[in-house]
Write an enzyme that holds these catalytic residues in place. Structure first.
Site, PDB file in Angstrom:
ATOM      1  N   HIS A 141      -0.616 -11.638   1.992  1.00  0.00           N
ATOM      2  CA  HIS A 141      -1.529 -10.733   1.288  1.00  0.00           C
ATOM      3  C   HIS A 141      -2.119 -11.394   0.048  1.00  0.00           C
ATOM      4  O   HIS A 141      -1.391 -11.825  -0.838  1.00  0.00           O
ATOM      5  CB  HIS A 141      -0.721  -9.500   0.863  1.00  0.00           C
ATOM      6  CG  HIS A 141      -1.539  -8.312   0.489  1.00  0.00           C
ATOM      7  ND1 HIS A 141      -0.995  -7.062   0.371  1.00  0.00           N
ATOM      8  CD2 HIS A 141      -2.861  -8.162   0.208  1.00  0.00           C
ATOM      9  CE1 HIS A 141      -1.946  -6.199   0.038  1.00  0.00           C
ATOM     10  NE2 HIS A 141      -3.079  -6.854  -0.079  1.00  0.00           N
ATOM     11  N   TYR A 173       0.807  -1.232   0.000  1.00  0.00           N
ATOM     12  CA  TYR A 173       0.000   0.000   0.000  1.00  0.00           C
ATOM     13  C   TYR A 173       0.837   1.277   0.000  1.00  0.00           C
ATOM     14  O   TYR A 173       0.323   2.352  -0.313  1.00  0.00           O
ATOM     15  CB  TYR A 173      -0.923   0.056   1.227  1.00  0.00           C
ATOM     16  CG  TYR A 173      -1.937  -1.051   1.344  1.00  0.00           C
ATOM     17  CD1 TYR A 173      -2.319  -1.817   0.247  1.00  0.00           C
ATOM     18  CD2 TYR A 173      -2.536  -1.333   2.561  1.00  0.00           C
ATOM     19  CE1 TYR A 173      -3.246  -2.835   0.366  1.00  0.00           C
ATOM     20  CE2 TYR A 173      -3.472  -2.344   2.686  1.00  0.00           C
ATOM     21  CZ  TYR A 173      -3.816  -3.094   1.586  1.00  0.00           C
ATOM     22  OH  TYR A 173      -4.737  -4.093   1.723  1.00  0.00           O
TER      23      TYR A 173
HETATM   24  N1  LIG Z   1      -6.769  -8.697  -0.167  1.00  0.00           N
HETATM   25  C1  LIG Z   1      -6.584  -7.827   0.789  1.00  0.00           C
HETATM   26  O1  LIG Z   1      -5.740  -8.011   1.642  1.00  0.00           O
HETATM   27  C2  LIG Z   1      -7.434  -6.593   0.848  1.00  0.00           C
HETATM   28  C3  LIG Z   1      -8.237  -6.231  -0.234  1.00  0.00           C
HETATM   29  C4  LIG Z   1      -9.046  -5.101  -0.109  1.00  0.00           C
HETATM   30  C5  LIG Z   1      -9.035  -4.363   1.047  1.00  0.00           C
HETATM   31  N2  LIG Z   1      -8.209  -4.735   2.090  1.00  0.00           N
HETATM   32  C6  LIG Z   1      -8.172  -3.959   3.336  1.00  0.00           C
HETATM   33  O2  LIG Z   1      -9.497  -3.599   3.659  1.00  0.00           O
HETATM   34  C7  LIG Z   1      -9.543  -2.181   3.809  1.00  0.00           C
HETATM   35  C8  LIG Z   1     -10.926  -1.690   3.507  1.00  0.00           C
HETATM   36  O3  LIG Z   1     -11.189  -1.794   2.101  1.00  0.00           O
HETATM   37  P1  LIG Z   1     -11.513  -0.508   1.278  1.00  0.00           P
HETATM   38  O4  LIG Z   1     -10.365   0.440   1.471  1.00  0.00           O
HETATM   39  O5  LIG Z   1     -11.928  -0.831  -0.074  1.00  0.00           O
HETATM   40  O6  LIG Z   1     -12.692   0.096   2.143  1.00  0.00           O
HETATM   41  P2  LIG Z   1     -14.236   0.279   2.001  1.00  0.00           P
HETATM   42  O7  LIG Z   1     -14.589   0.880   3.301  1.00  0.00           O
HETATM   43  O8  LIG Z   1     -14.952  -0.937   1.577  1.00  0.00           O
HETATM   44  O9  LIG Z   1     -14.411   1.333   0.791  1.00  0.00           O
HETATM   45  C9  LIG Z   1     -13.702   2.496   0.795  1.00  0.00           C
HETATM   46  C10 LIG Z   1     -14.155   3.366  -0.379  1.00  0.00           C
HETATM   47  O10 LIG Z   1     -15.396   3.965  -0.068  1.00  0.00           O
HETATM   48  C11 LIG Z   1     -15.245   5.388   0.045  1.00  0.00           C
HETATM   49  N3  LIG Z   1     -15.927   5.780   1.265  1.00  0.00           N
HETATM   50  C12 LIG Z   1     -15.602   5.443   2.531  1.00  0.00           C
HETATM   51  N4  LIG Z   1     -16.466   5.996   3.398  1.00  0.00           N
HETATM   52  C13 LIG Z   1     -17.350   6.709   2.662  1.00  0.00           C
HETATM   53  C14 LIG Z   1     -18.482   7.494   2.990  1.00  0.00           C
HETATM   54  N5  LIG Z   1     -18.868   7.665   4.265  1.00  0.00           N
HETATM   55  N6  LIG Z   1     -19.176   8.072   1.987  1.00  0.00           N
HETATM   56  C15 LIG Z   1     -18.807   7.891   0.707  1.00  0.00           C
HETATM   57  N7  LIG Z   1     -17.744   7.164   0.333  1.00  0.00           N
HETATM   58  C16 LIG Z   1     -17.013   6.575   1.299  1.00  0.00           C
HETATM   59  C17 LIG Z   1     -13.775   5.651   0.156  1.00  0.00           C
HETATM   60  O11 LIG Z   1     -13.449   6.901  -0.429  1.00  0.00           O
HETATM   61  P3  LIG Z   1     -13.033   8.191   0.467  1.00  0.00           P
HETATM   62  O12 LIG Z   1     -11.550   8.162   0.598  1.00  0.00           O
HETATM   63  O13 LIG Z   1     -13.547   9.330  -0.329  1.00  0.00           O
HETATM   64  O14 LIG Z   1     -13.716   8.054   1.790  1.00  0.00           O
HETATM   65  C18 LIG Z   1     -13.187   4.480  -0.633  1.00  0.00           C
HETATM   66  O15 LIG Z   1     -13.170   4.750  -2.016  1.00  0.00           O
HETATM   67  C19 LIG Z   1      -8.415  -1.669   2.915  1.00  0.00           C
HETATM   68  O16 LIG Z   1      -8.062  -0.355   3.223  1.00  0.00           O
HETATM   69  C20 LIG Z   1      -7.357  -2.675   3.247  1.00  0.00           C
HETATM   70  O17 LIG Z   1      -6.787  -2.367   4.504  1.00  0.00           O
HETATM   71  C21 LIG Z   1      -7.418  -5.829   1.996  1.00  0.00           C
END
Ligand SMILES: NC(=O)c1ccc[n+]([C@@H]2O[C@H](COP(=O)([O-])OP(=O)(O)OC[C@H]3O[C@@H](n4cnc5c(N)ncnc54)[C@H](OP(=O)(O)O)[C@@H]3O)[C@@H](O)[C@H]2O)c1
Length: 324
Positions: free
Chosen positions: A118, A58
């Site tokens: 990962h 990341y």
């Molecule tokens: N294979 C893996 O290991 C893997 C894969 C995927 C994810 N992950 C982990 O899981 C975490 C969570 O996944 P994710 O980052 O995709 O998170 P998510 O919470 O599912 O989605 C985040 C997205 O939604 C937007 N968002 C968040 N809150 C919002 C709100 N209140 N209103 C409107 N838009 C909103 C964010 O943009 P803004 O910045 O504008 O808020 C971002 O684009 C990652 O950060 C990572 O640590 C791991």
């Protein structure tokens, strides 16, 4: 904030975990500065978030390290990850240890609470359990990490085949699993076994693009109705998930998405990714809100419970993998 015990790790963790990857990468992915990203992590910690999930891939480990410099080390639970290509042979073990050592440096810490492999695909799992895990367990004995974890790939393993094996092996104390309103199969495929084996769960993909960008939901619904996986009216409706927004229900689709996953039996920590301080606050409030009304949950299950692998698109691809 509310706290839960993360399975057999015994760690006391906040139900809301800050995801430092995804599309936002603490804002670095959307043009914000490192100083803003550091500030965002600090604000999360001030609001009671104690689980921070980052990864070598990341590019946010140094930001997390900077943000927690002034926090007593035992007040935060640091989860990070190493991505190891498949078919590396013995070299995979060395790579994982090098990645661990580098994460320790980037984060400025003596130990990682949860060190995860990962985005392990089902085909890469033999290498993970036979070659990489024994090497990392030696590093664990040296005190460099407290618990091993594994994260699934999402889009290329929508049935959770890798995690289904991993939760039975007794090596991985934590599993990161994809689950959301339109991808609910972990309820039957994964959570009964993580609960039985006391494997802690970190929930990813609660919102992603599909529930934060209305145009992405529209496209997904169009495709799903075209392939007859959903009834036509959902694609034609001006506000297809509007039934979730009402007095006593959710105020926004994003809120509904976080509340839906938060109260699922078997879910310990919901990771949320953001680079926006307002979203940080509203997401924590959503995750601390009561479950969605029963009738809304029943409708979501009736409408979408059969869907698999919707809305799991990664922000970027890794060579030979679709994980993020
Ligand atoms: N294979 C893996 O290991 C893997 C894969 C995927 C994810 N992950 C982990 O899981 C975490 C969570 O996944 P994710 O980052 O995709 O998170 P998510 O919470 O599912 O989605 C985040 C997205 O939604 C937007 N968002 C968040 N809150 C919002 C709100 N209140 N209103 C409107 N838009 C909103 C964010 O943009 P803004 O910045 O504008 O808020 C971002 O684009 C990652 O950060 C990572 O640590 C791991």
């Amino acid at each position: 904030m509310e706290y839960v015990t993360l399975g057999r790790t015994g760690l006391n963790v906040s139900v809301a975990g800050l995801g430092c990857g995804g599309f936002s990468r603490l804002g670095l992915g959307t043009g914000k500065s490192e100083a803003e990203a550091v500030s965002l992590v600090r604000q999360a910690v001030d609001l009671g978030v104690n689980l921070l999930d980052t990864a070598a891939m990341y590019g946010t480990e140094a930001v997390v390290g900077e943000a927690i410099k002034s926090v007593p080390r035992d007040k935060v639970v640091i989860a990070t990850k190493a991505w190891i290509p498949r078919r590396e042979g013995r070299e995979a073990a060395d790579r994982a240890v090098r990645s661990l050592d580098n994460s320790l440096r980037q984060l400025g810490t003596d130990y990682i609470d949860i060190f995860q492999l990962h985005g392990v695909s089902p085909k890469a799992y033999d290498q993970a359990i036979e070659i990489i895990a024994p090497a990392l367990l030696k590093e664990k004995a040296k005190g460099k990490l407290r618990h091993l974890g594994v994260t699934e790939t999402g889009s290329s393993d929508a049935e959770h085949a890798m995690v289904q094996r991993a939760v039975e092996d007794g090596v991985w104390d934590v599993a990161m699993v994809a689950f959301h309103m339109m991808h609910q199969n972990a309820r039957t495929n994964v959570f009964p076994r993580t609960i039985a084996n006391r494997v802690g769960t970190l929930l990813m993909f609660a919102v992603r693009n599909i529930f934060s960008r209305p145009e992405r939901l529209t496209v997904a619904l169009r495709e799903l109705t075209a392939s007859r996986q959903l009834p036509r009216w959902l694609a034609d409706a001006p506000n297809p998930l509007g039934f979730l927004i009402h007095e006593g229900g959710a105020r926004t689709i994003t809120e509904a998405a976080y509340r839906f996953v938060r109260h699922e039996p078997g879910v310990d920590v919901v990771l949320f990714g953001t680079g926006d301080p307002d979203h940080l606050r509203t997401n924590i409030a959503s995750l601390l809100a009561p479950p969605l009304p029963l009738s809304d949950r029943q409708t979501l299950t009736k409408l979408f419970g059969h869907l698999v692998g919707v809305g799991l698109d990664p922000p970027y691809s890794m060579p030979g993998s679709t994980s993020t």
